[in-house]
Motif scaffolding. Structure first.
Motif, PDB file in Angstrom:
ATOM      1  N   PRO A 135       0.801  -1.225   0.000  1.00  0.00           N
ATOM      2  CA  PRO A 135       0.000   0.000   0.000  1.00  0.00           C
ATOM      3  C   PRO A 135       0.834   1.276   0.000  1.00  0.00           C
ATOM      4  CG  PRO A 135      -0.919  -1.579   1.544  1.00  0.00           C
ATOM      5  CD  PRO A 135       0.389  -2.133   1.080  1.00  0.00           C
ATOM      6  N   LEU A 136       1.911   1.308   0.788  1.00  0.00           N
ATOM      7  CA  LEU A 136       2.759   2.487   0.831  1.00  0.00           C
ATOM      8  C   LEU A 136       3.465   2.707  -0.496  1.00  0.00           C
ATOM      9  CD1 LEU A 136       3.987   4.811   2.408  1.00  0.00           C
ATOM     10  CD2 LEU A 136       5.724   3.223   3.297  1.00  0.00           C
ATOM     11  N   ALA A 137       3.994   1.630  -1.069  1.00  0.00           N
ATOM     12  CA  ALA A 137       4.680   1.753  -2.355  1.00  0.00           C
ATOM     13  C   ALA A 137       3.706   2.187  -3.448  1.00  0.00           C
ATOM     14  CB  ALA A 137       5.340   0.428  -2.722  1.00  0.00           C
ATOM     15  N   ALA A 138       2.489   1.620  -3.452  1.00  0.00           N
ATOM     16  CA  ALA A 138       1.495   2.005  -4.459  1.00  0.00           C
ATOM     17  C   ALA A 138       1.105   3.467  -4.321  1.00  0.00           C
ATOM     18  CB  ALA A 138       0.262   1.109  -4.340  1.00  0.00           C
ATOM     19  N   LEU A 139       0.977   3.952  -3.081  1.00  0.00           N
ATOM     20  CA  LEU A 139       0.646   5.367  -2.860  1.00  0.00           C
ATOM     21  C   LEU A 139       1.741   6.279  -3.398  1.00  0.00           C
ATOM     22  CD1 LEU A 139      -1.077   7.588  -1.578  1.00  0.00           C
ATOM     23  CD2 LEU A 139       0.132   7.156   0.583  1.00  0.00           C
ATOM     24  N   LEU A 140       2.988   5.976  -3.073  1.00  0.00           N
ATOM     25  CA  LEU A 140       4.098   6.804  -3.551  1.00  0.00           C
ATOM     26  C   LEU A 140       4.249   6.705  -5.063  1.00  0.00           C
ATOM     27  CD1 LEU A 140       6.688   6.003  -0.745  1.00  0.00           C
ATOM     28  CD2 LEU A 140       5.385   8.112  -1.041  1.00  0.00           C
ATOM     29  N   PHE A 141       4.026   5.524  -5.607  1.00  0.00           N
ATOM     30  CA  PHE A 141       4.083   5.323  -7.056  1.00  0.00           C
ATOM     31  C   PHE A 141       3.029   6.187  -7.744  1.00  0.00           C
ATOM     32  CE2 PHE A 141       3.117   3.093 -10.988  1.00  0.00           C
ATOM     33  CZ  PHE A 141       4.359   2.727 -11.469  1.00  0.00           C
ATOM     34  N   ALA A 142       1.805   6.182  -7.202  1.00  0.00           N
ATOM     35  CA  ALA A 142       0.733   6.985  -7.780  1.00  0.00           C
ATOM     36  C   ALA A 142       1.023   8.474  -7.654  1.00  0.00           C
ATOM     37  CB  ALA A 142      -0.590   6.643  -7.094  1.00  0.00           C
ATOM     38  N   ILE A 143       1.614   8.877  -6.545  1.00  0.00           N
ATOM     39  CA  ILE A 143       1.969  10.296  -6.386  1.00  0.00           C
ATOM     40  C   ILE A 143       2.993  10.707  -7.431  1.00  0.00           C
ATOM     41  CG2 ILE A 143       3.161  11.914  -4.860  1.00  0.00           C
ATOM     42  CD1 ILE A 143       1.808  10.517  -2.504  1.00  0.00           C
ATOM     43  N   GLY A 144       4.016   9.885  -7.632  1.00  0.00           N
ATOM     44  CA  GLY A 144       5.028  10.210  -8.639  1.00  0.00           C
ATOM     45  C   GLY A 144       4.445  10.321 -10.037  1.00  0.00           C
ATOM     46  N   TYR A 145       3.526   9.409 -10.372  1.00  0.00           N
ATOM     47  CA  TYR A 145       2.911   9.428 -11.710  1.00  0.00           C
ATOM     48  C   TYR A 145       1.964  10.603 -11.855  1.00  0.00           C
ATOM     49  CZ  TYR A 145       0.906   7.486 -15.986  1.00  0.00           C
ATOM     50  OH  TYR A 145       0.499   7.291 -17.287  1.00  0.00           O
ATOM     51  N   ALA A 146       1.086  10.828 -10.850  1.00  0.00           N
ATOM     52  CA  ALA A 146       0.088  11.888 -10.949  1.00  0.00           C
ATOM     53  C   ALA A 146       0.743  13.263 -10.968  1.00  0.00           C
ATOM     54  CB  ALA A 146      -0.893  11.776  -9.782  1.00  0.00           C
ATOM     55  N   VAL A 147       1.743  13.475 -10.145  1.00  0.00           N
ATOM     56  CA  VAL A 147       2.431  14.772 -10.139  1.00  0.00           C
ATOM     57  C   VAL A 147       3.091  15.027 -11.484  1.00  0.00           C
ATOM     58  CG1 VAL A 147       4.363  16.034  -9.130  1.00  0.00           C
ATOM     59  CG2 VAL A 147       2.741  14.850  -7.638  1.00  0.00           C
ATOM     60  N   SER A 148       3.686  13.997 -12.062  1.00  0.00           N
ATOM     61  CA  SER A 148       4.298  14.160 -13.385  1.00  0.00           C
ATOM     62  C   SER A 148       3.251  14.545 -14.427  1.00  0.00           C
ATOM     63  CB  SER A 148       4.991  12.863 -13.807  1.00  0.00           C
ATOM     64  OG  SER A 148       5.989  12.489 -12.877  1.00  0.00           O
TER      65      SER A 148
END
Length: 425
Positions: A135-148
């Motif tokens: 869950p933590l990795a998926a959250l950070l992964f989504a943040i990196g993609y969405a911010v980009s």
């Protein structure tokens, strides 16, 4: 970490392998999301520049305009929409969205492998210890993609293009968390651990849903291809009227490929019975075809002519339960059961869930593609979803019961054979 350094029995290769799976979670997951966005964005930018050169050898505009066009195409795959001379274009090119989803899965799988050494091991997870690694990795992964994605939308958007940055952020978050998160779960090995605790009936039902949906999309795509082949001369005539050269024809082909999944979902709605619209006041269905003037787009050559439909056209609706039956039968060969209730639940639940999933996809396939009447293009989602739920549910239920009956006969025959062997021995 100290145990890794002090263990005398580990070789250097084993230490390197374990350290490779213990890379910093926050850094790997966040950069992984940004890299997944960059990978597909660069491809779109390159296509934009190549297309600019292919169109009149780049005589019009500047390279930055080509880069903006490529970025806009990438953003449209994330639901941004577009304004062309004040006219909204909201349709999502699902073909390009699928490419982005594939990149998210691949990068997410690698991220999951890189962080698989974090958190408790399989035995501790099985004992009930909480594990927040995925869950933590998926959250950070989504943040990196969405911010980009939001940054790209802010840079590429202008007052004239009217890109919806909010929709881009929402689409990017959902897509990266869903597809990328699944890739992280699989790559880290957590998905395999979690699945051991899922009841067999639920796993079989999920597999049936997937099989039914894929079977229906395959049937819809086959019908679309046949329609295009039959009217290939019309598509060629449209290209000739557009006076396109080799470069422009290449761009048209790429544009057509980007919306092929949309057209497949349109075809699925047609086969279900309700059909779809290609403009306000139009209808394309097995029972009636009413079409007005259409834009010059080669893919529209697959549309039937206006007027009365052939007598066999309504019979195409039987393909829905047949496709569902085929999908459920294939799954039940992998998950055999002698229990009537299991076979019925698997088939019915898989078919109904696949119908709902098709409805969601059909809702994403339509949108505005031009001014006036062309602002209403897409499947008749509500009725198509209802027909899909009923058709897939009935077909899945019948197949589930039929396969259970066949497998019960095999189970009973094997039991009789075993009893006979035991008696003779």
């Amino acid at each position: 970490m100290s145990s890794l350094l002090t263990s005398p029995t580990r070789s250097a290769a084993e230490l390197q392998a374990e350290l490779r799976h213990r890379r910093p979670l926050a850094l790997v997951a966040t950069l992984g999301g940004a890299w997944a966005a960059l990978a597909t964005l660069v491809v779109c930018l390159a296509i934009g520049v190549v297309g600019w050169f292919l169109t009149d050898s780049g005589a019009y505009g500047a390279p930055r305009d080509a880069l903006r066009a490529g970025a806009t195409g990438w953003l449209m795959a994330h639901g941004s929409g577009l304004h062309v001379r004040g006219v909204p274009v909201t349709v999502v090119p699902l073909g390009l969205t699928l490419v982005c989803a594939w990149a998210l899965w691949r990068v997410g799988h690698k991220v999951g492998d890189s962080i698989s050494g974090h958190g408790p091991d399989a035995d501790r997870i099985a004992d009930g210890e909480r594990d927040l690694t995925v869950p933590l990795a998926a959250l950070l992964f989504a943040i990196g993609y969405a911010v980009s994605a939001i940054v790209v939308a802010s840079v590429a958007g202008t007052a004239a293009t009217g890109l919806d940055v909010g929709r881009v952020g929402l689409w990017a978050t959902l897509l990266s968390a869903g597809v990328g998160g699944a890739g992280i779960a699989v790559g880290s090995g957590r998905a395999a651990i979690w699945l051991t605790g899922v009841p067999a009936t639920l796993r079989a039902g999920a597999a049936a849903c997937r099989a039914v949906l894929l079977a229906w999309l395959a049937v819809s795509a086959a019908v679309l291809v046949v329609s295009l082949v039959v009217d290939a001369s019309t598509a060629a005539n449209i290209l000739s009227q557009l006076h396109t050269d080799a470069g422009a024809s290449t761009l048209y082909s790429l544009l057509t490929a980007s919306v092929l999944p949309n057209a497949t979902l349109f075809a699925g709605s047609y086969l279900l019975g309700p059909g779809f619209t290609v403009g306000a006041g139009t209808l394309v269905s097995p029972s009636a075809v009413v079409i007005g003037p259409l834009p010059m787009f080669p893919l529209l050559a697959a549309l039937p002519g206006s007027g009365a439909t052939p007598g066999w056209a309504p019979w195409l609706m039987v393909l829905a339960p047949l496709s569902a039956a085929l999908g459920v039968a294939r799954v039940q060969r992998r998950f055999p059961t002698p229990r009537w209730e299991d076979g019925a639940v698997r088939g019915l639940a898989g078919g109904v869930t696949a119908g709902l999933a098709y409805g969601v996809l059909a809702a994403l396939a339509g949108g505005a593609v031009g001014p006036g009447r062309m602002a209403d293009v897409g499947p008749l989602v509500g009725e198509a979803t209802l027909r899909a739920v009923v058709g897939f549910g009935v077909g899945g239920l019948v197949a589930g019961l039929a396969m259970t009956w066949w497998q019960r006969r095999r189970f009973l025959a094997d039991a009789d054979a075993d009893a006979g062997d035991a008696a003779t021995s």
